[in-house]
Design a protein around this motif. Structure first.
Motif, mmCIF file in Angstrom:
data_model
loop_
_atom_site.group_PDB
_atom_site.id
_atom_site.type_symbol
_atom_site.label_atom_id
_atom_site.label_comp_id
_atom_site.label_asym_id
_atom_site.label_seq_id
_atom_site.Cartn_x
_atom_site.Cartn_y
_atom_site.Cartn_z
ATOM 1 N N GLY A 40 0.807 -1.217 0.000
ATOM 2 C CA GLY A 40 0.000 0.000 0.000
ATOM 3 C C GLY A 40 0.836 1.262 0.000
ATOM 4 O O GLY A 40 0.304 2.374 0.016
ATOM 5 N N ASN A 41 2.165 1.128 0.007
ATOM 6 C CA ASN A 41 3.090 2.264 -0.027
ATOM 7 C C ASN A 41 3.932 2.205 -1.298
ATOM 8 O O ASN A 41 5.063 1.714 -1.279
ATOM 9 C CB ASN A 41 4.008 2.251 1.202
ATOM 10 N N PRO A 42 3.406 2.719 -2.407
ATOM 11 C CA PRO A 42 4.119 2.588 -3.682
ATOM 12 C C PRO A 42 5.393 3.411 -3.744
ATOM 13 O O PRO A 42 5.465 4.516 -3.213
ATOM 14 C CB PRO A 42 3.105 3.092 -4.705
ATOM 15 N N GLY A 43 6.379 2.838 -4.390
ATOM 16 C CA GLY A 43 7.620 3.560 -4.648
ATOM 17 C C GLY A 43 7.540 4.266 -5.993
ATOM 18 O O GLY A 43 6.667 3.990 -6.815
ATOM 19 N N THR A 44 8.467 5.175 -6.225
ATOM 20 C CA THR A 44 8.558 5.850 -7.520
ATOM 21 C C THR A 44 9.482 5.026 -8.407
ATOM 22 O O THR A 44 10.609 4.711 -8.016
ATOM 23 C CB THR A 44 9.094 7.283 -7.351
ATOM 24 N N VAL A 45 8.975 4.670 -9.577
ATOM 25 C CA VAL A 45 9.713 3.790 -10.488
ATOM 26 C C VAL A 45 9.640 4.328 -11.916
ATOM 27 O O VAL A 45 8.840 5.216 -12.221
ATOM 28 C CB VAL A 45 9.140 2.348 -10.442
ATOM 29 N N GLY A 46 10.460 3.741 -12.778
ATOM 30 C CA GLY A 46 10.415 4.081 -14.196
ATOM 31 C C GLY A 46 9.218 3.434 -14.866
ATOM 32 O O GLY A 46 8.785 2.338 -14.484
ATOM 33 N N SER A 47 8.687 4.105 -15.847
ATOM 34 C CA SER A 47 7.496 3.637 -16.552
ATOM 35 C C SER A 47 7.738 2.313 -17.278
ATOM 36 O O SER A 47 8.873 1.990 -17.628
ATOM 37 C CB SER A 47 7.064 4.683 -17.576
ATOM 38 N N PHE A 74 -6.492 7.961 -5.779
ATOM 39 C CA PHE A 74 -5.061 7.936 -5.486
ATOM 40 C C PHE A 74 -4.295 8.379 -6.725
ATOM 41 O O PHE A 74 -4.489 7.838 -7.814
ATOM 42 C CB PHE A 74 -4.606 6.538 -5.055
ATOM 43 N N ASN A 75 -3.400 9.344 -6.564
ATOM 44 C CA ASN A 75 -2.646 9.882 -7.693
ATOM 45 C C ASN A 75 -1.348 9.103 -7.896
ATOM 46 O O ASN A 75 -0.384 9.288 -7.170
ATOM 47 C CB ASN A 75 -2.349 11.366 -7.478
ATOM 48 N N HIS A 76 -1.337 8.254 -8.919
ATOM 49 C CA HIS A 76 -0.128 7.509 -9.266
ATOM 50 C C HIS A 76 0.779 8.302 -10.193
ATOM 51 O O HIS A 76 1.907 7.902 -10.440
ATOM 52 C CB HIS A 76 -0.488 6.175 -9.934
ATOM 53 N N GLY A 77 0.259 9.399 -10.726
ATOM 54 C CA GLY A 77 1.066 10.228 -11.607
ATOM 55 C C GLY A 77 1.210 9.644 -12.994
ATOM 56 O O GLY A 77 0.417 8.823 -13.438
ATOM 57 N N SER A 93 10.820 5.884 -19.516
ATOM 58 C CA SER A 93 10.719 7.199 -20.172
ATOM 59 C C SER A 93 10.242 8.306 -19.238
ATOM 60 O O SER A 93 10.438 9.481 -19.513
ATOM 61 C CB SER A 93 9.787 7.113 -21.383
ATOM 62 N N PHE A 94 9.606 7.925 -18.132
ATOM 63 C CA PHE A 94 9.178 8.886 -17.107
ATOM 64 C C PHE A 94 8.999 8.125 -15.799
ATOM 65 O O PHE A 94 9.028 6.891 -15.776
ATOM 66 C CB PHE A 94 7.881 9.615 -17.510
ATOM 67 N N LYS A 95 8.859 8.842 -14.699
ATOM 68 C CA LYS A 95 8.673 8.240 -13.372
ATOM 69 C C LYS A 95 7.214 8.365 -12.940
ATOM 70 O O LYS A 95 6.527 9.321 -13.299
ATOM 71 C CB LYS A 95 9.552 8.943 -12.328
ATOM 72 N N TYR A 96 6.760 7.388 -12.150
ATOM 73 C CA TYR A 96 5.398 7.390 -11.608
ATOM 74 C C TYR A 96 5.394 6.551 -10.335
ATOM 75 O O TYR A 96 6.380 5.869 -10.033
ATOM 76 C CB TYR A 96 4.404 6.848 -12.643
ATOM 77 N N LYS A 97 4.289 6.594 -9.583
ATOM 78 C CA LYS A 97 4.146 5.758 -8.390
ATOM 79 C C LYS A 97 3.576 4.416 -8.826
ATOM 80 O O LYS A 97 2.462 4.343 -9.347
ATOM 81 C CB LYS A 97 3.235 6.422 -7.365
ATOM 82 N N GLN A 98 4.353 3.371 -8.593
ATOM 83 C CA GLN A 98 4.001 2.035 -9.058
ATOM 84 C C GLN A 98 2.709 1.521 -8.439
ATOM 85 O O GLN A 98 2.276 1.999 -7.387
ATOM 86 C CB GLN A 98 5.134 1.067 -8.746
ATOM 87 N N PRO A 99 2.076 0.526 -9.063
ATOM 88 C CA PRO A 99 0.924 -0.112 -8.441
ATOM 89 C C PRO A 99 1.375 -0.835 -7.182
ATOM 90 O O PRO A 99 2.450 -1.440 -7.165
ATOM 91 C CB PRO A 99 0.421 -1.087 -9.505
ATOM 92 N N CYS A 100 0.573 -0.731 -6.132
ATOM 93 C CA CYS A 100 0.967 -1.331 -4.850
ATOM 94 C C CYS A 100 -0.263 -1.495 -3.959
ATOM 95 O O CYS A 100 -0.368 -0.843 -2.914
ATOM 96 C CB CYS A 100 2.017 -0.437 -4.181
#
Length: 134
Positions: A40-47, A74-77, A93-100
């Motif tokens: 439930g605590n997503p990290g920021t990862v590459g797309s 919830f904003n995953h970006g 190609s860009f960063k976002y908050k992974q599914p979690c």
């Protein structure tokens, strides 16, 4: 009289051809290489890598956004990439908050909007979804 009949048939066929639906902008993706997360605590990862088809004419940029269909607030970006004419967008190609998802599996949807400008000029939006974890 036969000429008029043929002319009418050709006119009808031309109208059918003009009114038939065109191809729709589509995307594809998978979770390959994504580190598992179910806390439930997503990290920021590459797309992920994306495949594209039937990109609308005039597209200069594509805006990507991840939506959790089970928790849409919830904003995953996501991110914006300049489109270079390729049928793929490389992983990272860009960063976002992974599914979690914190418990069980959720349905996630990537939305890709073809645009004429980096911050606007929407042409068309494509969507693709899948469960995570699968």
């Amino acid at each position: 009289m036969q000429f008029r009949s043929h002319l009418a048939t050709l006119s009808t066929l031309a109208l059918i051809g003009l009114s038939s639906p065109g191809y729709a902008f589509e995307i594809g993706f998978d979770w390959s290489g994504l580190k598992s997360c179910t806390s439930g605590n997503p990290g920021t990862v590459g797309s992920p890598a994306f495949t594209l088809s039937d990109i609308p004419e005039g597209t200069k940029f594509i805006r990507f956004k991840l939506v959790d269909r089970d928790v849409p607030g919830f904003n995953h970006g996501g991110g914006v990439v300049e489109w270079n004419g390729s049928k793929t967008v490389p992983a990272g190609s860009f960063k976002y908050k992974q599914p979690c998802p914190p418990n069980g599996s959720h349905t996630y949807e990537w939305q890709a909007t073809a645009q004429t400008k980096k911050n606007g000029g929407k042409l068309e939006t494509a969507k693709a979804q899948r469960k995570y974890p699968e």
